[in-house]
Design a protein around this motif. Structure first.
Motif, mmCIF file in Angstrom:
data_model
loop_
_atom_site.group_PDB
_atom_site.id
_atom_site.type_symbol
_atom_site.label_atom_id
_atom_site.label_comp_id
_atom_site.label_asym_id
_atom_site.label_seq_id
_atom_site.Cartn_x
_atom_site.Cartn_y
_atom_site.Cartn_z
ATOM 1 N N VAL A 312 -23.953 -83.960 0.708
ATOM 2 C CA VAL A 312 -25.170 -84.720 0.071
ATOM 3 C C VAL A 312 -26.313 -84.244 1.187
ATOM 4 C CG1 VAL A 312 -26.266 -86.773 -0.456
ATOM 5 C CG2 VAL A 312 -23.813 -86.295 -0.934
ATOM 6 N N PRO A 313 -26.691 -84.494 2.636
ATOM 7 C CA PRO A 313 -27.768 -84.238 2.740
ATOM 8 C C PRO A 313 -28.246 -82.509 2.940
ATOM 9 C CG PRO A 313 -26.301 -85.568 4.394
ATOM 10 C CD PRO A 313 -25.151 -85.155 3.006
ATOM 11 N N LEU A 314 -27.352 -81.453 3.035
ATOM 12 C CA LEU A 314 -27.273 -80.381 2.466
ATOM 13 C C LEU A 314 -28.416 -80.464 1.118
ATOM 14 C CD1 LEU A 314 -24.097 -78.472 4.499
ATOM 15 C CD2 LEU A 314 -26.876 -78.543 4.941
ATOM 16 N N PHE A 315 -27.363 -80.933 0.319
ATOM 17 C CA PHE A 315 -27.747 -80.647 -1.490
ATOM 18 C C PHE A 315 -29.852 -81.296 -1.010
ATOM 19 C CE2 PHE A 315 -28.856 -82.854 -5.003
ATOM 20 C CZ PHE A 315 -28.588 -81.608 -5.966
ATOM 21 N N LEU A 316 -29.882 -82.450 -0.503
ATOM 22 C CA LEU A 316 -30.922 -83.088 -0.518
ATOM 23 C C LEU A 316 -31.740 -81.771 0.380
ATOM 24 C CD1 LEU A 316 -30.129 -86.587 -0.440
ATOM 25 C CD2 LEU A 316 -30.917 -85.798 -2.210
ATOM 26 N N ALA A 317 -31.860 -81.830 1.504
ATOM 27 C CA ALA A 317 -32.612 -81.054 2.048
ATOM 28 C C ALA A 317 -33.062 -79.861 1.607
ATOM 29 C CB ALA A 317 -31.959 -80.584 3.643
ATOM 30 N N PHE A 318 -32.279 -79.035 -0.584
ATOM 31 C CA PHE A 318 -32.045 -77.961 -0.063
ATOM 32 C C PHE A 318 -33.290 -78.034 -1.452
ATOM 33 C CE2 PHE A 318 -31.119 -75.565 -3.943
ATOM 34 C CZ PHE A 318 -31.421 -74.230 -3.757
ATOM 35 N N ALA A 319 -33.267 -79.305 -2.401
ATOM 36 C CA ALA A 319 -33.727 -79.498 -3.304
ATOM 37 C C ALA A 319 -35.359 -80.267 -2.755
ATOM 38 C CB ALA A 319 -33.238 -81.286 -4.020
ATOM 39 N N SER A 320 -35.737 -80.531 -1.621
ATOM 40 C CA SER A 320 -36.539 -81.093 -1.043
ATOM 41 C C SER A 320 -37.141 -79.818 -0.707
ATOM 42 C CB SER A 320 -36.596 -81.868 0.331
ATOM 43 O OG SER A 320 -37.888 -81.944 1.143
ATOM 44 N N TRP A 321 -37.054 -78.567 -0.062
ATOM 45 C CA TRP A 321 -37.462 -77.690 0.132
ATOM 46 C C TRP A 321 -37.538 -76.745 -1.429
ATOM 47 C CZ3 TRP A 321 -35.243 -72.684 -1.597
ATOM 48 C CH2 TRP A 321 -35.862 -71.286 -0.033
ATOM 49 N N ARG A 322 -36.453 -76.775 -2.094
ATOM 50 C CA ARG A 322 -37.536 -76.666 -3.448
ATOM 51 C C ARG A 322 -38.148 -77.251 -3.852
ATOM 52 N NH1 ARG A 322 -36.158 -71.571 -5.006
ATOM 53 N NH2 ARG A 322 -35.974 -71.804 -7.290
ATOM 54 N N THR A 323 -39.081 -78.145 -4.484
ATOM 55 C CA THR A 323 -40.061 -79.280 -4.736
ATOM 56 C C THR A 323 -40.862 -78.202 -3.781
ATOM 57 O OG1 THR A 323 -38.218 -80.477 -5.610
ATOM 58 C CG2 THR A 323 -40.827 -81.078 -5.499
ATOM 59 N N THR A 324 -41.045 -79.047 -2.454
ATOM 60 C CA THR A 324 -41.977 -78.715 -1.571
ATOM 61 C C THR A 324 -42.378 -77.074 -1.934
ATOM 62 O OG1 THR A 324 -41.334 -79.490 0.022
ATOM 63 C CG2 THR A 324 -42.969 -78.299 0.667
#
Length: 344
Positions: A312-324
Motif C-alpha cells: 500500500v505505501p509503495l502504491f501510494l508513493a507511485f500514485a503520488s509520483w505519477r500525479t506530480t
C-alpha cells in the motif's frame, strides 16, 4: 530431599514406560539382496520404572519404594533387594547394576546394560551375575555399595536390574530380499538414590526462551541444565503480556526430576491464536536453585497483512509520483502554449 516412588500399578504402558514388564531391546540387521538375512538385538536405555509386573518383581528389603542411601566418600554399605517370582516355574535372571539418567523429556531412566557405568552402576558389587528364583518364591539378593575415596559430594542415581533371557522373535522377510527379527527382553529395575556427604550445590542454568508457530498453536521451549550436585525438581510458568493479541498464563511440562549434569528442554503450548500478536513472553523458572525469569518478544502477523503493509505505501508513493509528474508536465505544456501565443 529425594523423591519417593511407590509401587506402580500393574498396567501396560506405551513407549518409554510402556510395558513395564517387557522392555524392547530392538535391532535389525538386514542382508540386502539375499533371500535370508540375520537380525541382531542391541540394548537401549530403558526406564525400568516398574518394580513389580505381576509375574516378577524387585524391591528393597527395608524400604517401601526404592533405595535411599547416604554415605561419605570412601564408605560402604551392605543392602539387600528382594526378587519375587509369582509364576509356577523357576526362572533364571541376569542381575546387574546401572547408572540413572534424565531423559530429554525429564523422566528418570535406567541405562542399558551395555552403557558405560561411571556412578552407582560402577560402585555396586553383586555376588553373582545370574540368579535363579524358585517358583512362587522370594529371593534375597545382597549387594555392597562402595563410594570411592575422593568422590564429589552430591546426589547420584542408579538401579539394580533383573533381566530375563532374550525371547527370540520370528524372522520375517520383505519382498524376499531382506530379513528382520525382533527379540524381546523383559527388564525390571529398582532405583538406588545415593547422597554422598559434603557441601550441596543447587544451581540450574537455562538457555534462551524461544517459540515456534505451527498452524494454530505456538510451542515455547526453554532448555535447562542442572549445573549443581543435587537432584532438582523445577517448575516453570509462562506469562504472555501483549498490547495487541492474547494475554495468558501457561505451565511448562513438569519434569519428574533433573539429575546433576543433565540437560532437558521444557515446553509449553499456546493454542487458539489471535490474528495478530505483539507482546512479550516471560518464563519463571523455580527450583531449589532459586527463581529466575527469562523473556522473549512475541510478535507475529499473517503474511498477507505484511504484504498489504508493504504494498500500500509503495502504491501510494507511485500514485503520488505519477500525479506530480502529470501536473508538472501539464504546467509545462500550458506555459509553452502561452509563450507561443505571445510570440504570435
Amino acid at each position: 530431599m529425594l523423591p519417593t516412588f511407590g509401587r506402580l500399578p500393574r498396567t501396560r504402558r506405551t513407549e518409554r514406560t510402556a510395558r513395564p514388564r517387557t522392555i524392547l531391546v530392538v535391532l535389525l540387521a538386514a542382508a540386502l539382496l539375499a533371500p535370508v538375512g540375520l537380525a541382531l538385538a542391541l540394548a537401549m536405555p530403558q526406564s525400568a520404572q516398574a518394580i513389580d509386573d505381576g509375574t516378577l518383581g524387585i524391591r528393597p528389603q527395608l524400604e517401601s519404594d526404592f533405595f535411599h542411601i547416604v554415605l561419605a566418600p570412601g564408605a560402604a554399605i551392605d543392602a539387600t533387594a528382594i526378587v519375587s517370582n509369582y509364576t509356577d516355574a523357576a526362572v533364571t535372571l541376569l542381575n546387574y547394576a546401572v547408572d540413572g539418567q534424565s531423559t530429554p523429556q525429564g523422566a528418570f531412566a535406567l541405562a542399558a546394560q551395555a552403557d558405560t557405568r561411571a556412578g552407582v552402576g560402577a560402585w555396586v558389587a553383586l555376588d553373582a551375575k545370574e540368579i535363579t528364583v524358585p517358583a512362587n518364591s522370594d529371593l534375597a539378593v545382597p549387594f555392597r555399595l562402595t563410594v570411592p575415596v575422593g568422590t564429589t559430594p552430591g546426589d547420584y542415581a542408579g538401579g539394580l536390574i533383573i533381566q530375563s533371557p532374550p525371547v527370540q522373535g520370528e524372522t520375517t522377510t520383505g519382498n524376499g530380499d531382506a530379513a528382520l527379527r525382533l527379540d524381546v527382553i523383559q527388564r525390571q529395575g529398582v532405583r538406588i538414590y545415593l547422597t554422598v556427604d559434603g557441601t550441596a550445590s543447587a544451581t540450574l542454568a537455562h538457555g534462551d526462551l524461544s517459540w515456534e508457530r505451527s498452524g494454530d498453536s505456538i510451542t515455547f521451549a526453554l532448555p535447562i541444565t542442572n549445573t549443581g550436585n543435587t537432584i532438582l525438581f523445577p517448575v516453570t510458568e509462562l506469562s504472555i503480556d501483549s498490547a495487541i493479541g492474547v494475554n495468558d498464563s501457561l505451565s511448562f511440562n513438569t519434569p519428574e526430576s533433573i539429575l546433576p549434569g543433565a540437560t532437558l528442554t521444557l515446553r509449553a503450548v499456546l493454542t487458539e491464536l489471535p490474528l495478530i500478536q505483539a507482546g512479550t513472553a516471560r518464563a519463571t523458572l523455580q527450583s531449589d536453585a532459586g527463581a529466575e525469569t527469562v523473556s522473549t518478544s512475541l510478535v507475529y502477523l499473517p503474511w498477507w497483512i505484511i504484504a498489504v503493509a508493504v504494498l500500500v505505501p509503495l502504491f501510494l508513493a507511485f500514485a503520488s509520483w505519477r500525479t506530480t509528474r502529470f501536473i508538472r508536465r501539464a504546467r509545462q505544456a500550458i506555459a509553452q502554449v502561452a509563450r507561443a501565443e505571445q510570440g504570435a
